[in-house]
Design an enzyme around this catalytic site. Structure first.
Site, PDB file in Angstrom:
ATOM      1  N   LYS A  78      -5.318   2.165  20.451  1.00 59.60           N
ATOM      2  CA  LYS A  78      -6.721   2.585  20.372  1.00 59.60           C
ATOM      3  C   LYS A  78      -7.020   3.432  21.601  1.00 59.60           C
ATOM      4  O   LYS A  78      -6.502   3.161  22.695  1.00 59.60           O
ATOM      5  CB  LYS A  78      -7.602   1.329  20.343  1.00 59.60           C
ATOM      6  N   SER A 153     -15.524  -1.183  16.168  1.00 57.91           N
ATOM      7  CA  SER A 153     -15.169   0.117  16.702  1.00 57.91           C
ATOM      8  C   SER A 153     -13.703   0.503  16.554  1.00 57.91           C
ATOM      9  O   SER A 153     -13.373   1.670  16.661  1.00 57.91           O
ATOM     10  CB  SER A 153     -15.527   0.144  18.183  1.00 57.91           C
ATOM     11  N   SER A 177     -15.088  -5.933  16.929  1.00 59.31           N
ATOM     12  CA  SER A 177     -14.514  -4.591  16.768  1.00 59.31           C
ATOM     13  C   SER A 177     -13.076  -4.543  16.280  1.00 59.31           C
ATOM     14  O   SER A 177     -12.574  -3.474  15.966  1.00 59.31           O
ATOM     15  CB  SER A 177     -14.624  -3.813  18.081  1.00 59.31           C
TER      16      SER A 177
END
Ligand SMILES: [Mg+2]
Ligand SMILES: [Zn+2]
Lengths: 480, 94, 484
Positions: A78, A153, A177
């Site tokens: 990420k 997210s 997330s």
């Protein structure tokens, strides 16, 4: 030969039996990313040369017989994790030009374990969002329906695994997330206990809530990733020196289900949960009704605390040492204000202002301090619950993947996406979202929650569930 | 969310909000504050605030310095540096 | 001013003391001066995204040493908070400090005032925090240059109760803290480099009034003298304003050294709202009884204790005892000197006299003294047992100071010249006896008084350099020789 949708174990077999080299797997993976990048938009950077070099090293290591479970396996990080020499942007204009001068501990450990990082995945700006729509690189599309969001997210990571591009991605989970996008994308999302995975090199959103974790297809892959990632880090004061010794690990038997809390769940979701619970019951687990009395105020509590921490964590972006610097002329205050206003998106600004509000003179006691007290009540609720059960079950999200731009009117509507995940985050507990069915064409996730440092139990139940169900093996069909 | 409070919050946060943004954000913040206000209904008398989910003590570092070798690499990330300094518009009154 | 006697000043101090650790409080960057700009700033000090603070254990030890020295309560658990404000030399946009749970609680500092009396001053607390970087305003036109080498230097902020009532007392308190922290070895005490910075809170009130007046805070003063001068100005200013009937406002002021005045600092709107809250990157720190015990074991004898011991046991006078204990190096020098020569008064007088003058002349500190305390002790031992005179001792000391060499050699050579001098003196005495036969007759005849005449003549001849006692000795020697 395409290796799409292969798991870590399948890759391992191919590599160990010399049916494929890491370079081959990596090239294939890079090709897949190129083919789908426009469609899904889950990658924001591809580290082609670096990945191939790492793959070559891995092949060398394998030839020398020095391999671990992840040697030569392509993964992605990420964009919240620092990878030395590569852009680390948090999908914010603020960090558009930031090239990390060091590796996050987790990046370093996975690299040491031989994993080949092929690139960085898309995310909500500074990990603030539940739809991956606040990214400066544009929204990620859900591989199960390209008109829908992947959740956030860690939307890019979830979509990349769901689309079969890489077997595993790192993610970060502050209020949900990892688990919410895992649920939306039909993959396994795992957030271990607070303190188990180092936060060093993971760009901070809310320090007492940020948990590094993984998105994989299966619980058993999550376990492999966790083993490579976790452990004490001297660069993170909140990383535990050693996991408090638990009583001899025992297979979980008693599962708590706080049914009261989920009475308003859409029937398509609740029927998936009911079926999953029945399946577990039939395989010998005992289901016990429990309650988390302060569950209802968890989201509000979470927003007070996470915004407070975020408002200060994001004060370092002042345009001086790195990050966006405004061209606007004026004094140093103008420089600060314009750099920050131009660099941050609307949701980030909202949260900074909210955090400033709850900490400022006259509001501190009623908001920040109050929220900290409720945080204790919530943590104690779970502690009490775990006196009588081994694990707790819960839906991962209150809805399935919603449409792009569907939630851009009222910010708090989006915040409610996290209502089943934030109480767990506030308590720092290990939690995994596993696929447990479909509502129409869209995946539904179930959360498995353990006591602090009870990851072994959570993983064991995840593996057990995936051995008696096949939801995790379902694959979306992407237009080619 | 009156103008004065919003001004104070944006000054403390060092955010410059355009007039357009101000209206939008003011109403967003009102919504958000209404949303978080529910915590006020929870009885918390005698409850100790909890600032961290971890109970354990932290591991400290030893007093061993390491040399900084990468200043120039770090400063490549900055918009304006000179002779090893970071530069900002003149701060009039320290 | 005539009305001054009606007013009383109330002063409290806040001192920022840089702890002399090797590495910074939350990073492994080196602490100190002399680095090129930003060459001692790590990714943690630069607040790079993703970096985290990890506490240096040595700062706890140093803070606890201070706490024990002022007999304060040491917290069993302390905690760090974030204090938010934006400034270019504050990289994170917040300072990590301790608000509600400082490491050191209430204690007492015994301040020696100028008249030698001791005034106990309560210390409210002392807490740990990180220093900011430095802003250089005059280097580049139109721009401020930021150097973050100092960012993250550990600070112990010491807060006194408002129990000081004059600029002199405030300066004495600052000086006492300087003595103490350098004595404890927790700070290098280098005021010029900002190792100790003082903020002074001051208000005035009519004598007999128990309510405190509106106070001002004078920031960042880095010398004893300037603390005194800044407070002198500020107290006069406040009294004059109140006498005029003006009201004072609570504000922060800066002391302008060049103009010898204080003036208000311009402050940004809302800047007083620091939004303190517990730093979620750091967990509470537990301090074990064990650690405190270990540190207690290594505590040196403190200056106040030594001072008292010097007066009570060694029978030194107050002012000599005070001078010897103003810093640890001088006191340790004295201690080692008397290890060798067990005459404390002699040693003390030499150190505050001869040694101190020699240091001043050569602009040296006592650790740099060319004559070490063992050597001084050896010289003084010879004086004490009567082997050499004070004058001779001074010559030995001076020769050792300027030319080096071993003390044994210097003493031996002094004895040789002494002997050489002796035979020279004998010659002079003999020639004077020879040239005054009449007086010599009288002396031999028993007129003892005439001896004074000879001594006078000899002293005259030697320009006063001869030791009169020795002259008498030689004189009687020679008279004996003359007798058949
Ligand atoms: Mg202060
Ligand atoms: Zn301070």
């Amino acid at each position: 030969m395409s290796y799409q949708f292969h798991t870590i174990e399948e890759f391992r077999d191919l590599l160990d039996s010399r049916q494929a080299s890491s370079v081959e797997l990596t090239k294939d993976c890079l090709q897949r990313i190129r083919n789908t990048s426009e469609l899904v938009n889950c990658f924001v950077a591809v580290h082609e040369e670096r990945a191939l070099a790492a793959a070559q090293r891995a092949d060398q290591d394998m030839a020398n017989g020095t391999t671990g479970p992840l040697t030569g396996i392509p993964i992605a990080h990420k964009d919240v994790f620092c990878v030395e020499g590569e852009a680390t942007t948090c999908c914010s204009k603020m960090l558009a030009s930031f090239v990390a001068p060091y590796n996050a501990t987790i990046v370093e450990r996975l690299s040491q374990a031989g994993a080949v990082c092929v690139g960085k995945t898309n995310m909500d700006e500074f990990a603030m969002g539940s739809s991956n729509e606040t990214s400066s690189f544009g929204p990620v599309k859900n591989p199960w329906n390209l008109e829908r969001v992947p959740g956030g997210s860690s939307g890019g990571s979830a979509a990349a695994v769901a689309a079969g591009l890489v077997p595993a991605c790192t993610g970060s989970d502050t209020g949900g997330s990892i688990r919410q996008p895992a649920s939306f994308c039909g993959v396994t999302g795992f957030k271990p206990s607070y303190g188990l995975n180092s936060r060093f090199g993971m760009v901070a959103f809310a320090s007492s809530l940020d948990h590094p974790g993984t998105l994989t297809r299966t619980a058993s892959e999550a376990e492999i990733m966790l083993k490579a990632m976790s452990g004490h880090d001297k660069n993170d004061s909140t990383s535990v020196a050693s996991v408090p010794s638990q009583a001899e690990f025992q297979q979980p038997r008693v599962l708590g289900y706080p049914a009261r809390l989920f009475s308003n769940l859409p029937s398509a979701i609740s029927s998936c949960l009911d079926t999953a619970i029945r399946t577990l019951e039939e395989s010998g687990y005992r289901i016990v009704e429990i309650d988390i009395p302060h569950f209802d105020v968890a989201v509000a509590t979470y927003y007070v605390i996470s915004c407070a921490e975020a408002s200060t964590n994001l004060s370092r972006y002042d345009g001086i040492r790195y990050g966006h610097r405004s061209e606007h002329r004026g004094g140093v205050t103008e420089m600060f204000e314009h750099s920050r206003s131009e660099g941050f998106g609307t949701e980030v600004k909202r949260r900074i202002l909210t955090g400033t509000f709850v900490l400022s003179v006259g509001y501190f006691d009623a908001y920040y301090l109050k929220a900290q007290k409720i945080r204790r009540l919530i943590r104690d609720d779970y502690r009490k619950a775990f006196e009588s059960v081994d694990l707790i079950l819960s839906p991962s999200t209150p809805t399935t993947a919603f449409g792009l731009e569907q939630m851009d009117r009222d910010p708090t509507e989006m915040y409610r996406q996290d209502e089943f995940t934030v109480p767990v985050s506030l308590s720092g507990l290990p939690s995994m979202s596993v696929p447990c069915g479909f509502a129409g064409e869209l995946p539904v996730g179930m959360q498995l929650i353990g006591p602090h440092f009870g990851e072994a139990s959570v993983i064991a139940l995840g593996k057990a569930f995936q051995s008696i169900t096949d939801w995790h093996t379902k694959r979306p069909i992407l237009p080619s | 969310m009156d103008k004065q409070l919003l001004n104070r919050l944006s000054a403390l946060s060092q955010l410059h909000l355009t007039v357009d943004e101000q209206n939008g954000i003011a109403s967003d913040l009102e919504t958000i504050i209404r949303f978080i206000d529910v915590i006020g209904n929870v009885p918390t008398d005698g409850v100790e605030p909890l600032s961290h989910p971890l109970d354990s003590a932290q591991v400290l570092r030893s007093d061993t310095p390491t040399e900084i070798k990468d200043r120039d690499k770090y400063q490549e990330l900055s918009a304006v540096t000179r002779d090893g300094h970071y530069l900002v518009p003149r701060v009039i009154d320290p | 001013m005539t009305y001054e006697s009606r007013w009383e000043a109330v002063i409290g101090l806040e001192l920022h003391v840089q702890l002399n650790t090797a590495a910074k409080i939350f990073s492994s960057a080196p602490v100190g001066v002399g680095f090129a700009p930003n060459q001692a700033a790590s990714i943690v000090d630069l607040a790079f995204p993703g970096t985290l603070p990890v506490l240096n254990q040595e700062v706890l030890v140093k803070a606890i040493r201070f706490g024990l020295a002022i007999t304060a309560d040491i917290a069993s658990q302390c905690r760090f908070d974030r204090k938010s404000y934006f400034y270019p030399d504050l990289p994170k946009g917040y300072q990590i400090t301790q608000l509600n749970e400082p490491i050191v609680g209430r204690g007492t500092l015994n301040v020696q005032l100028d008249d030698g009396s001791i005034k106990p001053v309560d210390i409210t607390r002392a807490h740990l925090e990180e220093d900011a970087g430095k802003s250089v305003h005059d280097r580049y036109p139109g721009q401020t240059a930021i150097d973050l080498n100092r960012a993250g230097t550990p600070l112990l902020e010491i807060v006194t109760e408002p129990q000081l009532h004059s600029p002199e007392e405030a300066a004495a308190c600052f000086r006492q803290l300087h003595t103490l922290v350098t004595w404890l070895g927790i700070c290098d005490g280098n005021l010029n480099e900002g190792s100790m910075r003082c903020d002074a809170n001051v208000s005035v009130r009519l004598k007999g009034n128990s309510k405190l007046g509106e106070r001002t805070e004078i920031k960042n003063i880095n010398s004893f003298r300037f603390v005194q001068k800044a407070l002198q100005f500020e107290i006069q200013r406040q009294i004059a304003a109140l006498e005029r009937g003006d009201t004072l406002i609570q504000e922060t002021r800066l002391y302008d050294v060049a103009r010898d005045e204080t003036r208000p600092m311009r402050e940004k709107e809302f800047s007083d709202d620091y939004r303190y809250f517990p730093d979620p990157d750091l967990l509470p720190v537990s301090i074990s009884e064990d650690l405190i015990h270990q540190i207690r074991e290594t505590m040196p004898e403190l200056p106040a204790v030594r001072r008292e011991r010097y007066v009570a046991d060694l029978l030194l006078d107050d002012s000599t005892a005070a001078r010897l204990t103003r810093n640890r190096e001088t006191s340790d020098y004295f201690e080692r000197t008397i290890d060798r020569c067990p005459n404390p008064k002699l040693a003390a007088n030499w150190i505050v006299g001869v040694v101190s003058a020699a240091l001043n002349k050569d602009i040296l500190s006592i650790e740099q003294a060319p004559v070490n305390p063992d050597e001084l002790g050896e010289i003084l031992l010879q004086v004490d047992n009567g082997s050499i005179t004070q004058t001779a001792a001074r010559q030995v000391f001076q020769s050792l100071w300027s030319n080096g060499g071993s003390v044994e050699e210097a003493l031996a050579s002094q004895k040789r010249t002494h002997n050489a001098d002796d035979s020279h003196l004998r010659t002079i005495v003999q020639s004077i006896l020879d040239s005054h036969p009449k007086q010599l007759e009288q002396l031999k005849g028993g007129r003892k008084k005439i001896a004074g005449f000879f001594v006078g003549q000899i002293m005259k001849e030697t320009g006063g350099s001869a030791d009169p006692r020795r002259v008498n000795e030689i004189l009687s020697d020679l008279l004996l020789d003359e007798d058949p």
